[in-house]
Design a protein around this motif. Structure first.
Motif, mmCIF file in Angstrom:
data_model
loop_
_atom_site.group_PDB
_atom_site.id
_atom_site.type_symbol
_atom_site.label_atom_id
_atom_site.label_comp_id
_atom_site.label_asym_id
_atom_site.label_seq_id
_atom_site.Cartn_x
_atom_site.Cartn_y
_atom_site.Cartn_z
ATOM 1 N N MET A 59 -9.513 2.146 -8.327
ATOM 2 C CA MET A 59 -9.746 3.040 -7.200
ATOM 3 C C MET A 59 -10.815 2.499 -6.247
ATOM 4 S SD MET A 59 -7.378 5.135 -7.248
ATOM 5 C CE MET A 59 -7.926 6.028 -5.788
ATOM 6 N N GLU A 60 -11.729 1.682 -6.761
ATOM 7 C CA GLU A 60 -12.698 1.042 -5.864
ATOM 8 C C GLU A 60 -11.978 0.085 -4.922
ATOM 9 O OE1 GLU A 60 -16.842 1.080 -8.442
ATOM 10 O OE2 GLU A 60 -15.413 -0.534 -8.828
ATOM 11 N N VAL A 61 -11.002 -0.644 -5.435
ATOM 12 C CA VAL A 61 -10.213 -1.545 -4.583
ATOM 13 C C VAL A 61 -9.510 -0.731 -3.498
ATOM 14 C CG1 VAL A 61 -8.286 -3.178 -4.471
ATOM 15 C CG2 VAL A 61 -9.844 -3.241 -6.426
ATOM 16 N N VAL A 62 -8.840 0.337 -3.916
ATOM 17 C CA VAL A 62 -8.055 1.170 -2.992
ATOM 18 C C VAL A 62 -8.944 1.837 -1.948
ATOM 19 C CG1 VAL A 62 -6.579 3.211 -2.859
ATOM 20 C CG2 VAL A 62 -6.290 1.596 -4.743
ATOM 21 N N THR A 63 -10.087 2.353 -2.385
ATOM 22 C CA THR A 63 -10.984 3.095 -1.498
ATOM 23 C C THR A 63 -11.699 2.190 -0.497
ATOM 24 O OG1 THR A 63 -11.337 4.717 -3.253
ATOM 25 C CG2 THR A 63 -12.938 4.705 -1.459
ATOM 26 N N PHE A 64 -12.257 1.101 -0.997
ATOM 27 C CA PHE A 64 -13.087 0.251 -0.141
ATOM 28 C C PHE A 64 -12.316 -0.874 0.553
ATOM 29 C CE2 PHE A 64 -16.097 1.885 -3.405
ATOM 30 C CZ PHE A 64 -16.794 2.739 -2.555
ATOM 31 N N PHE A 65 -11.149 -1.224 0.021
ATOM 32 C CA PHE A 65 -10.373 -2.330 0.585
ATOM 33 C C PHE A 65 -8.896 -1.944 0.693
ATOM 34 C CE2 PHE A 65 -13.910 -3.916 -1.984
ATOM 35 C CZ PHE A 65 -14.634 -4.619 -1.031
ATOM 36 N N PRO A 66 -8.565 -0.846 1.386
ATOM 37 C CA PRO A 66 -7.193 -0.337 1.408
ATOM 38 C C PRO A 66 -6.169 -1.294 2.026
ATOM 39 C CG PRO A 66 -8.538 0.787 3.052
ATOM 40 C CD PRO A 66 -9.461 -0.058 2.229
ATOM 41 N N ASP A 67 -6.632 -2.236 2.825
ATOM 42 C CA ASP A 67 -5.706 -3.175 3.462
ATOM 43 C C ASP A 67 -5.607 -4.499 2.706
ATOM 44 O OD1 ASP A 67 -5.221 -1.305 5.471
ATOM 45 O OD2 ASP A 67 -6.953 -2.011 6.621
ATOM 46 N N ASN A 68 -6.360 -4.646 1.645
ATOM 47 C CA ASN A 68 -6.324 -5.872 0.855
ATOM 48 C C ASN A 68 -5.007 -5.956 0.093
ATOM 49 O OD1 ASN A 68 -6.952 -7.378 -1.882
ATOM 50 N ND2 ASN A 68 -8.416 -8.107 -0.359
ATOM 51 N N HIS A 69 -4.534 -7.170 -0.157
ATOM 52 C CA HIS A 69 -3.244 -7.329 -0.829
ATOM 53 C C HIS A 69 -3.267 -6.856 -2.288
ATOM 54 C CE1 HIS A 69 -5.212 -11.224 -1.612
ATOM 55 N NE2 HIS A 69 -4.493 -11.265 -2.715
ATOM 56 N N ALA A 71 -4.626 -3.914 -3.092
ATOM 57 C CA ALA A 71 -4.745 -2.451 -3.048
ATOM 58 C C ALA A 71 -3.493 -1.720 -3.526
ATOM 59 C CB ALA A 71 -5.113 -1.993 -1.642
ATOM 60 N N SER A 72 -2.313 -2.184 -3.135
ATOM 61 C CA SER A 72 -1.093 -1.466 -3.532
ATOM 62 C C SER A 72 -0.903 -1.512 -5.043
ATOM 63 C CB SER A 72 0.138 -2.024 -2.817
ATOM 64 O OG SER A 72 0.379 -3.364 -3.187
ATOM 65 N N GLU A 73 -1.136 -2.674 -5.638
ATOM 66 C CA GLU A 73 -0.983 -2.774 -7.094
ATOM 67 C C GLU A 73 -2.101 -2.034 -7.813
ATOM 68 O OE1 GLU A 73 0.029 -5.875 -10.679
ATOM 69 O OE2 GLU A 73 -0.139 -6.664 -8.651
ATOM 70 N N ALA A 74 -3.305 -2.039 -7.236
ATOM 71 C CA ALA A 74 -4.427 -1.307 -7.838
ATOM 72 C C ALA A 74 -4.112 0.196 -7.872
ATOM 73 C CB ALA A 74 -5.714 -1.568 -7.059
ATOM 74 N N LEU A 75 -3.528 0.702 -6.795
ATOM 75 C CA LEU A 75 -3.168 2.124 -6.751
ATOM 76 C C LEU A 75 -2.041 2.437 -7.735
ATOM 77 C CD1 LEU A 75 -3.742 4.849 -5.499
ATOM 78 C CD2 LEU A 75 -2.329 4.204 -3.532
ATOM 79 N N LEU A 76 -1.083 1.540 -7.833
ATOM 80 C CA LEU A 76 -0.007 1.695 -8.818
ATOM 81 C C LEU A 76 -0.594 1.742 -10.235
ATOM 82 C CD1 LEU A 76 3.110 1.599 -9.496
ATOM 83 C CD2 LEU A 76 2.783 -0.864 -9.751
ATOM 84 N N LEU A 77 -1.509 0.825 -10.521
ATOM 85 C CA LEU A 77 -2.116 0.777 -11.851
ATOM 86 C C LEU A 77 -3.026 1.982 -12.105
ATOM 87 C CD1 LEU A 77 -2.740 -3.053 -12.148
ATOM 88 C CD2 LEU A 77 -1.141 -1.675 -13.480
ATOM 89 N N SER A 107 5.061 -2.765 -5.248
ATOM 90 C CA SER A 107 4.351 -1.654 -5.900
ATOM 91 C C SER A 107 5.018 -0.319 -5.589
ATOM 92 C CB SER A 107 2.885 -1.621 -5.452
ATOM 93 O OG SER A 107 2.216 -2.784 -5.877
ATOM 94 N N ALA A 108 5.501 -0.156 -4.351
ATOM 95 C CA ALA A 108 6.177 1.094 -3.973
ATOM 96 C C ALA A 108 7.466 1.274 -4.767
ATOM 97 C CB ALA A 108 6.455 1.109 -2.476
ATOM 98 N N THR A 109 8.197 0.193 -4.966
ATOM 99 C CA THR A 109 9.435 0.238 -5.758
ATOM 100 C C THR A 109 9.121 0.651 -7.193
ATOM 101 O OG1 THR A 109 10.352 -1.522 -4.386
ATOM 102 C CG2 THR A 109 11.444 -1.103 -6.487
ATOM 103 N N LEU A 110 8.081 0.053 -7.760
ATOM 104 C CA LEU A 110 7.680 0.377 -9.136
ATOM 105 C C LEU A 110 7.147 1.807 -9.229
ATOM 106 C CD1 LEU A 110 5.999 -3.018 -10.097
ATOM 107 C CD2 LEU A 110 8.204 -2.140 -10.889
ATOM 108 N N ALA A 111 6.450 2.254 -8.193
ATOM 109 C CA ALA A 111 5.925 3.627 -8.170
ATOM 110 C C ALA A 111 7.074 4.630 -8.134
ATOM 111 C CB ALA A 111 5.011 3.816 -6.962
ATOM 112 N N GLU A 112 8.111 4.298 -7.378
ATOM 113 C CA GLU A 112 9.283 5.175 -7.296
ATOM 114 C C GLU A 112 9.950 5.310 -8.669
ATOM 115 O OE1 GLU A 112 13.251 5.738 -4.497
ATOM 116 O OE2 GLU A 112 11.952 3.994 -4.187
ATOM 117 N N LYS A 113 10.070 4.189 -9.378
ATOM 118 C CA LYS A 113 10.647 4.213 -10.730
ATOM 119 C C LYS A 113 9.776 5.054 -11.671
ATOM 120 C CE LYS A 113 13.052 -0.212 -10.546
ATOM 121 N NZ LYS A 113 13.037 -1.611 -10.953
ATOM 122 N N ALA A 114 8.474 4.897 -11.543
ATOM 123 C CA ALA A 114 7.543 5.650 -12.391
ATOM 124 C C ALA A 114 7.652 7.148 -12.110
ATOM 125 C CB ALA A 114 6.112 5.167 -12.165
#
Length: 125
Positions: A59-69, A71-77, A107-114
């Motif tokens: 969540m630190e990755v997602v919060t502080f670096f939302p545009d970093n590559h 971030a999407s996988e960090a949010l998925l995890l 990550s969006a594809t995997l999130a949809e499956k989850a």
């Protein structure tokens, strides 16, 4: 699990020394190592603690670096962490956010499956 322990021992003590451009990767790798170690933990409390620590790093990755590559996988995890902790509502929220913030990503594809897995009714066997 030796590699994960080694990663944690190398990254965690020097987190405040990382340059801003290196920090998202460091936080992500730290979270990933703790997440993987949680799967191997013998004690339930140790696994839970590792999951919580992993979730914080993701969540630190997602919060502080939302545009970093990372971030999407960090949010998925972070969603997977919540799922493993039994926080289904928080997991769904994270998965939904991945699909909304990072459409078209792996990550969006995997999130949809989850999400589908979480909404599927559970049958007692």
């Amino acid at each position: 699990s030796g590699h994960y322990d080694e990663a944690i021992n190398q990254i965690e003590p020097s987190l405040n020394k990382f340059l801003t451009k290196e920090l998202p990767e460091a936080l992500y790798l730290l979270g990933r190592a703790k997440f993987e170690l949680s799967k191997r933990a013998n004690e339930k409390d140790k696994a839970k603690q590792l999951l919580i620590e992993a979730g914080i790093r993701f969540m630190e990755v997602v919060t502080f670096f939302p545009d970093n590559h990372y971030a999407s996988e960090a949010l998925l995890l972070a969603g997977k962490v919540n799922e493993n902790l039994g926080n289904t509502q928080a997991a769904r929220k994270a998965y939904s956010a991945v699909m909304k913030r990072y459409p078209g990503s792996r990550s969006a594809t995997l999130a949809e499956k989850a999400m589908k897995r979480l909404t599927r009714p559970r049958h007692k066997s």
